[in-house]
Design a protein around this motif. Sequence first.
Motif, PDB file in Angstrom:
ATOM      1  N   LEU A  94       0.860  -1.180   0.000  1.00 24.64           N
ATOM      2  CA  LEU A  94       0.000   0.000   0.000  1.00 24.64           C
ATOM      3  C   LEU A  94       0.896   1.230   0.000  1.00 24.64           C
ATOM      4  O   LEU A  94       2.117   1.104  -0.013  1.00 24.64           O
ATOM      5  CB  LEU A  94      -0.891  -0.027   1.245  1.00 24.64           C
ATOM      6  CG  LEU A  94      -1.736  -1.288   1.422  1.00 24.64           C
ATOM      7  CD1 LEU A  94      -2.384  -1.302   2.794  1.00 24.64           C
ATOM      8  CD2 LEU A  94      -2.793  -1.380   0.336  1.00 24.64           C
ATOM      9  N   ASP A  95       0.298   2.403   0.043  1.00 23.14           N
ATOM     10  CA  ASP A  95       1.125   3.598   0.209  1.00 23.14           C
ATOM     11  C   ASP A  95       0.996   4.097   1.655  1.00 23.14           C
ATOM     12  O   ASP A  95       0.254   3.531   2.459  1.00 23.14           O
ATOM     13  CB  ASP A  95       0.801   4.681  -0.828  1.00 23.14           C
ATOM     14  CG  ASP A  95      -0.588   5.277  -0.661  1.00 23.14           C
ATOM     15  OD1 ASP A  95      -1.105   5.321   0.479  1.00 23.14           O
ATOM     16  OD2 ASP A  95      -1.152   5.719  -1.677  1.00 23.14           O
ATOM     17  N   GLY A  96       1.736   5.124   1.964  1.00 18.63           N
ATOM     18  CA  GLY A  96       1.791   5.618   3.333  1.00 18.63           C
ATOM     19  C   GLY A  96       0.467   6.103   3.894  1.00 18.63           C
ATOM     20  O   GLY A  96       0.311   6.211   5.113  1.00 18.63           O
ATOM     21  N   SER A 114      19.500   5.445   3.402  1.00 20.38           N
ATOM     22  CA  SER A 114      20.164   4.530   2.475  1.00 20.38           C
ATOM     23  C   SER A 114      20.475   5.194   1.130  1.00 20.38           C
ATOM     24  O   SER A 114      21.606   5.124   0.656  1.00 20.38           O
ATOM     25  CB  SER A 114      19.275   3.299   2.259  1.00 20.38           C
ATOM     26  OG  SER A 114      19.870   2.417   1.346  1.00 20.38           O
ATOM     27  N   CYS A 115      19.502   5.862   0.523  1.00 25.18           N
ATOM     28  CA  CYS A 115      19.705   6.405  -0.825  1.00 25.18           C
ATOM     29  C   CYS A 115      19.623   7.929  -0.887  1.00 25.18           C
ATOM     30  O   CYS A 115      19.931   8.520  -1.918  1.00 25.18           O
ATOM     31  CB  CYS A 115      18.714   5.789  -1.805  1.00 25.18           C
ATOM     32  SG  CYS A 115      17.014   6.375  -1.607  1.00 25.18           S
ATOM     33  N   MET A 127       5.554   6.492   0.989  1.00 23.51           N
ATOM     34  CA  MET A 127       6.257   5.266   1.364  1.00 23.51           C
ATOM     35  C   MET A 127       5.520   4.035   0.837  1.00 23.51           C
ATOM     36  O   MET A 127       4.327   4.075   0.597  1.00 23.51           O
ATOM     37  CB  MET A 127       6.369   5.172   2.888  1.00 23.51           C
ATOM     38  CG  MET A 127       7.244   6.228   3.507  1.00 23.51           C
ATOM     39  SD  MET A 127       7.244   6.058   5.307  1.00 23.51           S
ATOM     40  CE  MET A 127       8.374   7.364   5.742  1.00 23.51           C
ATOM     41  N   VAL A 128       6.250   2.937   0.674  1.00 30.57           N
ATOM     42  CA  VAL A 128       5.667   1.658   0.281  1.00 30.57           C
ATOM     43  C   VAL A 128       5.418   0.881   1.571  1.00 30.57           C
ATOM     44  O   VAL A 128       6.363   0.605   2.317  1.00 30.57           O
ATOM     45  CB  VAL A 128       6.612   0.877  -0.656  1.00 30.57           C
ATOM     46  CG1 VAL A 128       6.016  -0.471  -0.999  1.00 30.57           C
ATOM     47  CG2 VAL A 128       6.886   1.694  -1.907  1.00 30.57           C
ATOM     48  N   VAL A 129       4.159   0.545   1.846  1.00 28.37           N
ATOM     49  CA  VAL A 129       3.762   0.007   3.142  1.00 28.37           C
ATOM     50  C   VAL A 129       3.239  -1.420   3.016  1.00 28.37           C
ATOM     51  O   VAL A 129       2.408  -1.713   2.154  1.00 28.37           O
ATOM     52  CB  VAL A 129       2.686   0.921   3.787  1.00 28.37           C
ATOM     53  CG1 VAL A 129       2.157   0.326   5.071  1.00 28.37           C
ATOM     54  CG2 VAL A 129       3.253   2.310   4.022  1.00 28.37           C
ATOM     55  N   ARG A 189      10.524   4.105  -1.415  1.00 29.25           N
ATOM     56  CA  ARG A 189      10.012   3.813  -2.754  1.00 29.25           C
ATOM     57  C   ARG A 189      11.136   3.588  -3.765  1.00 29.25           C
ATOM     58  O   ARG A 189      10.976   2.855  -4.736  1.00 29.25           O
ATOM     59  CB  ARG A 189       9.114   4.965  -3.204  1.00 29.25           C
ATOM     60  CG  ARG A 189       8.391   4.724  -4.502  1.00 29.25           C
ATOM     61  CD  ARG A 189       7.228   5.667  -4.683  1.00 29.25           C
ATOM     62  NE  ARG A 189       6.156   5.457  -3.726  1.00 29.25           N
ATOM     63  CZ  ARG A 189       5.247   4.484  -3.814  1.00 29.25           C
ATOM     64  NH1 ARG A 189       5.286   3.641  -4.808  1.00 29.25           N
ATOM     65  NH2 ARG A 189       4.308   4.355  -2.903  1.00 29.25           N
ATOM     66  N   ASP A 190      12.307   4.167  -3.530  1.00 30.46           N
ATOM     67  CA  ASP A 190      13.399   4.049  -4.490  1.00 30.46           C
ATOM     68  C   ASP A 190      14.337   2.868  -4.209  1.00 30.46           C
ATOM     69  O   ASP A 190      14.738   2.177  -5.128  1.00 30.46           O
ATOM     70  CB  ASP A 190      14.228   5.342  -4.525  1.00 30.46           C
ATOM     71  CG  ASP A 190      13.492   6.464  -5.253  1.00 30.46           C
ATOM     72  OD1 ASP A 190      12.428   6.195  -5.847  1.00 30.46           O
ATOM     73  OD2 ASP A 190      13.982   7.601  -5.214  1.00 30.46           O
ATOM     74  N   CYS A 191      14.732   2.653  -2.949  1.00 34.93           N
ATOM     75  CA  CYS A 191      15.769   1.646  -2.664  1.00 34.93           C
ATOM     76  C   CYS A 191      15.271   0.497  -1.801  1.00 34.93           C
ATOM     77  O   CYS A 191      16.037  -0.426  -1.516  1.00 34.93           O
ATOM     78  CB  CYS A 191      16.985   2.306  -2.024  1.00 34.93           C
ATOM     79  SG  CYS A 191      16.744   2.761  -0.295  1.00 34.93           S
TER      80      CYS A 191
END
Length: 85
Positions: free
Chosen positions: A4-6, A30-31, A40-42, A54-56
């Motif tokens: 899901l998203d944040g 991290s990135c 965010m990816v949740v 979402r990127d790393c």
Amino acid sequence: MRPLDGNAMAGVMHDLFGRDMTTMGYKCTSCGRTGVVAEMVVYMSGPGTVARCRDCDAVLLMHAERHGMYCIDAPGMPQTVLPPA
Ligand SMILES: [Zn+2]
């Protein structure tokens, strides 16, 4: 497991912090990506909730509830910017 998203954390984070936190800014350790919680990816299908970059794919934020008590950790986002109240 479909992420899901944040925004999926909006209710819990409002309960914990007493305000809308989906527009809180962060910087991934991290990135270096900058963004807001809503991006965010949740993943919410485990025993707790994990929010990743979402990127790393680094873990930014985790929280879990047990017997009415919340534990929250944000290992991937030491720099945050609170939204206006
Ligand atoms: Zn990242």
